[in-house]
Design a protein around this motif. Structure first.
Motif, PDB file in Angstrom:
ATOM      1  N   VAL A   1     -71.345 -39.679  15.965  1.00  0.00           N
ATOM      2  CA  VAL A   1     -71.308 -38.791  17.130  1.00  0.00           C
ATOM      3  C   VAL A   1     -70.242 -37.736  16.887  1.00  0.00           C
ATOM      4  O   VAL A   1     -69.065 -38.052  16.688  1.00  0.00           O
ATOM      5  N   ASN A   2     -70.655 -36.464  16.905  1.00  0.00           N
ATOM      6  CA  ASN A   2     -69.724 -35.353  16.678  1.00  0.00           C
ATOM      7  C   ASN A   2     -68.979 -34.938  17.934  1.00  0.00           C
ATOM      8  O   ASN A   2     -67.803 -34.574  17.871  1.00  0.00           O
ATOM      9  N   ARG A   3     -69.658 -34.939  19.074  1.00  0.00           N
ATOM     10  CA  ARG A   3     -69.077 -34.379  20.279  1.00  0.00           C
ATOM     11  C   ARG A   3     -69.490 -35.168  21.503  1.00  0.00           C
ATOM     12  O   ARG A   3     -70.627 -35.640  21.608  1.00  0.00           O
ATOM     13  N   VAL A   4     -68.542 -35.321  22.437  1.00  0.00           N
ATOM     14  CA  VAL A   4     -68.796 -35.914  23.744  1.00  0.00           C
ATOM     15  C   VAL A   4     -68.517 -34.845  24.793  1.00  0.00           C
ATOM     16  O   VAL A   4     -67.440 -34.239  24.795  1.00  0.00           O
ATOM     17  N   HIS A   5     -69.489 -34.577  25.657  1.00  0.00           N
ATOM     18  CA  HIS A   5     -69.309 -33.565  26.693  1.00  0.00           C
ATOM     19  C   HIS A   5     -69.565 -34.173  28.062  1.00  0.00           C
ATOM     20  O   HIS A   5     -70.613 -34.789  28.295  1.00  0.00           O
ATOM     21  N   ILE A   6     -68.605 -33.976  28.972  1.00  0.00           N
ATOM     22  CA  ILE A   6     -68.724 -34.462  30.340  1.00  0.00           C
ATOM     23  C   ILE A   6     -68.487 -33.290  31.284  1.00  0.00           C
ATOM     24  O   ILE A   6     -67.449 -32.631  31.222  1.00  0.00           O
ATOM     25  N   ASN A   7     -69.459 -33.016  32.128  1.00  0.00           N
ATOM     26  CA  ASN A   7     -69.304 -31.982  33.147  1.00  0.00           C
ATOM     27  C   ASN A   7     -68.423 -32.538  34.262  1.00  0.00           C
ATOM     28  O   ASN A   7     -68.770 -33.549  34.883  1.00  0.00           O
ATOM     29  N   PRO A   8     -67.264 -31.906  34.551  1.00  0.00           N
ATOM     30  CA  PRO A   8     -66.330 -32.495  35.525  1.00  0.00           C
ATOM     31  C   PRO A   8     -66.916 -32.635  36.925  1.00  0.00           C
ATOM     32  O   PRO A   8     -66.462 -33.472  37.711  1.00  0.00           O
ATOM     33  N   ASP A   9     -67.923 -31.829  37.272  1.00  0.00           N
ATOM     34  CA  ASP A   9     -68.538 -31.940  38.594  1.00  0.00           C
ATOM     35  C   ASP A   9     -69.608 -33.018  38.656  1.00  0.00           C
ATOM     36  O   ASP A   9     -70.086 -33.361  39.739  1.00  0.00           O
ATOM     37  N   PHE A  10     -69.986 -33.541  37.481  1.00  0.00           N
ATOM     38  CA  PHE A  10     -71.005 -34.593  37.400  1.00  0.00           C
ATOM     39  C   PHE A  10     -70.502 -35.662  36.424  1.00  0.00           C
ATOM     40  O   PHE A  10     -71.021 -35.803  35.309  1.00  0.00           O
ATOM     41  N   PRO A  11     -69.483 -36.434  36.809  1.00  0.00           N
ATOM     42  CA  PRO A  11     -68.800 -37.343  35.869  1.00  0.00           C
ATOM     43  C   PRO A  11     -69.665 -38.465  35.313  1.00  0.00           C
ATOM     44  O   PRO A  11     -69.311 -39.072  34.307  1.00  0.00           O
ATOM     45  N   ASN A  12     -70.794 -38.761  35.945  1.00  0.00           N
ATOM     46  CA  ASN A  12     -71.668 -39.813  35.419  1.00  0.00           C
ATOM     47  C   ASN A  12     -72.620 -39.297  34.348  1.00  0.00           C
ATOM     48  O   ASN A  12     -73.319 -40.075  33.708  1.00  0.00           O
ATOM     49  N   THR A  13     -72.655 -37.970  34.179  1.00  0.00           N
ATOM     50  CA  THR A  13     -73.547 -37.362  33.204  1.00  0.00           C
ATOM     51  C   THR A  13     -72.795 -37.099  31.904  1.00  0.00           C
ATOM     52  O   THR A  13     -71.783 -36.394  31.904  1.00  0.00           O
ATOM     53  N   ILE A  14     -73.274 -37.686  30.812  1.00  0.00           N
ATOM     54  CA  ILE A  14     -72.626 -37.540  29.509  1.00  0.00           C
ATOM     55  C   ILE A  14     -73.636 -36.991  28.511  1.00  0.00           C
ATOM     56  O   ILE A  14     -74.749 -37.505  28.389  1.00  0.00           O
ATOM     57  N   TRP A  15     -73.248 -35.954  27.810  1.00  0.00           N
ATOM     58  CA  TRP A  15     -74.012 -35.435  26.673  1.00  0.00           C
ATOM     59  C   TRP A  15     -73.260 -35.766  25.395  1.00  0.00           C
ATOM     60  O   TRP A  15     -72.023 -35.722  25.365  1.00  0.00           O
ATOM     61  N   ILE A  16     -73.984 -36.094  24.345  1.00  0.00           N
ATOM     62  CA  ILE A  16     -73.358 -36.254  23.033  1.00  0.00           C
ATOM     63  C   ILE A  16     -74.146 -35.459  21.997  1.00  0.00           C
ATOM     64  O   ILE A  16     -75.369 -35.326  22.091  1.00  0.00           O
TER      65      ILE A  16
END
Length: 600
Positions: free
Chosen positions: A136-151
């Motif tokens: 996994v190169n990158r972990v992205h979390i939108n601060p307004d949607f903390p349960n949503t994670i993109w990798i």
């Protein structure tokens, strides 16, 4: 000049082909790269074996180069050495979908009906026992949607979780690049996503140049469909994006840090302008000031105070021997900037240095350097491992500017602003620390919970909810492992063994996996006459043999000239008789198999 040339070749190899591409807009030739690599190893007398004759697979970038060479030598165009263009598949897929939509309009249907697939994923469906799922190169979390994670993954595209990592869905199977280095979303609209295609962390390993970038792509429907933006390349351009940012104040403003410079768009990706040349590896917005950014290239740190329109190199005191810098900032103190430095390759001196600035980059202080080597492999930090060109990560607590996490081979932590460090997590669970798969590529602090951090590594994605006291693997469901070879018994397709990059050789039974051999797993196969006998190998021809279909033991090693040894199991081995004839390279391999048979 001599130092410049040395660093140029170290980079690939390290990065010379990419610098070449910046100067000449022409397709990169496999044989030219191969010659540069061989000249480099010969010129610098890279030591490939210890004094005891044991292999040193990571010496001087040897392992990384050999992965690349093995993968592409069998795929380039014979004669001219040109690499295949994945845009061909993408364009044909797009045309096929257009044709489908055209037919739908004629029949009055409203949705596409996918053709039944003849392929079925068999696994690993979760990280095999004793190893990881893949990089996994990158972990992205939108601060307004903390349960949503993109990798973003090295060779499995982008994945989405809507339940904080409990389940995952692949979102980019149809794009022309199987690598994704970075992902950004907007605060107000989670369905608007931009991805940086390619593999910015290891573009000189097995998947290059499949993971050379084809640019930035965007989606307006949560990742269901994707379209190229104005920043788009062919893979023959050998471009790589290491960082992608979106302005927290203006979602139409994005910046991409690439190996050719920093590109900027003010119209949501329609057009892009290169605003600063250089080989950039990291970039961050200043907290609470979206007009100010920091970026790093080589041993230099740059700053912009006009939303990235122009950049100035800062005076930092960081020496020219530094090859890569990871940056971090924190809302706990917006004027703080942090820089973790790495040399180009293994050598004496430990880590390259950890620097901080408490005045937005005007002045800098060296907080620690040398030992413990917080980016190395040893649990006590007393080593000289330098993999910063490949794995280098840095994060700071959003509530405490003194709490810092650094990632290299393992994870280290400081609670006093980087003056001293302690081991936080280790790839073997050494010193009683939590286990996290080696090689850390990203560390992300949760803005929703100051005790929560995520890390992307060669084994997948992990999370701590207690500031690193324990780490939990969230990689179940990720199909991102990179296989060199797979094989099954002739009479049982439910059993598969496969050799993978960074995650060893794994044995799958009905999708459930277990690592049965370490290193980079390579060729593996079952005896066609006796499926209880199996063979597996790792880099440079180290073979193991099992008599129960799984427990491999190292008994012999071939010439180290071949990264991934080809197999040849003579039928005589099943009965113990000597094969009648050997040919070429197969001679060494068959002899190896014979030794293994006798040894068992």
């Amino acid at each position: 000049m001599k130092l410049f040339i040395l660093r140029l070749v170290v980079a690939f190899i390290s990065f010379s082909p990419f610098l070449l591409a910046q100067e000449q807009e022409k397709p990169i030739n496999f044989y030219e790269i191969q010659k540069q690599a061989n000249d480099f190893f010969k010129l610098n007398h890279i030591k490939k074996e210890s004094d005891k004759g044991e292999p040193l697979p990571e010496a001087g970038g040897t392992a990384q180069y050999k992965r690349w060479e093995w993968f592409w030598q069998q795929r380039v165009t014979p004669g001219d050495g040109q690499f295949p263009d994945p845009m061909i598949i993408y364009n044909r897929t797009a045309k096929y979908k257009e044709d489908q939509l055209r037919r739908l309009k004629k029949t009055g249907e409203s949705t596409l009906t996918p053709t039944a697939s003849k392929w079925k994923e068999i696994g690993p469906l979760k990280p095999p026992q004793n190893t990881g799922a893949g990089r996994v190169n990158r972990v992205h979390i939108n601060p307004d949607f903390p349960n949503t994670i993109w990798i973003g993954t090295a060779a499995g595209g982008a994945w989405l979780s809507l339940d904080k990592g409990s389940t995952w869905t692949p979102k980019t199977d149809g794009i022309p690049s199987i690598g994704v280095t970075d992902i950004v979303t907007t605060i107000t609209n989670p369905n608007l996503i931009y991805i940086a295609t390619g593999d910015g962390n290891a573009f000189n390993t097995i998947q290059s140049p499949i993971s050379y970038s084809v640019g930035v792509m965007s989606s307006n429907d949560g990742g269901t469909t994707w379209a190229p933006t104005g920043l788009n390349w062919n893979t023959s351009n050998a471009r790589v994006i290491s960082r992608l940012l979106i302005s927290p104040a203006r979602p139409e403003l994005l910046l991409a840090a690439t190996n050719n410079g920093i590109y900027r768009t003010g119209n949501a990706g329609l057009t892009w302008t290169m605003v600063q040349s250089g080989n950039f590896r990291d970039m961050e917005f200043m907290p609470e000031d979206p007009t100010t950014l920091y970026a790093s290239a080589g041993n230099k740190i740059y700053k912009s105070t006009n939303e990235g329109v122009s950049w100035q190199a800062l005076t930092t005191g960081i020496p020219t021997s530094i090859f890569r810098i990871a940056l971090a900032v924190t809302p706990a103190n917006p004027d703080m900037v942090y820089a973790l430095c790495s040399f180009a390759s293994n050598g004496k001196g430990g880590q390259g240095g950890f620097y901080t600035s408490n005045d937005a980059g005007a002045t800098w202080t060296l907080k620690s350097s040398g030992y413990p080597n917080i980016i190395g492999s040893s649990s006590d930090g007393n080593d000289d491992t330098q993999q910063g060109w490949y794995d280098l990560a840095l994060a700071v607590s959003p509530s405490n500017s003194q709490e810092i996490y650094a990632g290299g081979v393992s994870i280290w932590k400081s609670t006093n602003g980087g003056t001293s460090w302690s081991l936080n997590a280790h790839g073997y669970g050494a010193a009683g620390k939590p286990y996290v798969h080696p090689d850390i590529h990203d560390i992300v602090a949760s803005e929703d919970n100051s005790s929560e951090f995520y890390a992307g590594c060669d084994g997948g994605i992990v999370r701590t909810s207690n500031k690193g006291n324990t780490w939990t693997d969230l990689s179940n469901g990720l199909g991102i492992m990179q296989f060199y070879r797979i094989n099954s018994p002739v009479n049982d397709a439910s059993i598969v063994i496969g050799g993978s990059q960074d995650n060893g050789t794994n044995r799958l039974i009905n999708g459930q996996g277990k690592r049965v051999r370490g290193g980079d797993g390579m060729e593996c196969f079952f005896d066609p006459q006796n499926p209880t006998i199996a063979y597996a190998s790792s880099q440079y021809g180290s073979f193991g043999r099992s008599t129960d279909g799984g427990k491999f033991l190292s008994k012999s090693r071939l010439s180290r000239e071949s990264w991934s040894s080809q197999r040849c199991l003579c039928m005589g081995h099943a009965t113990g008789t000597r094969p009648d004839q050997f040919r070429g390279d197969l001679c060494r391999i068959c002899r190896c198999m014979e030794i293994l048979s006798i040894g068992e």
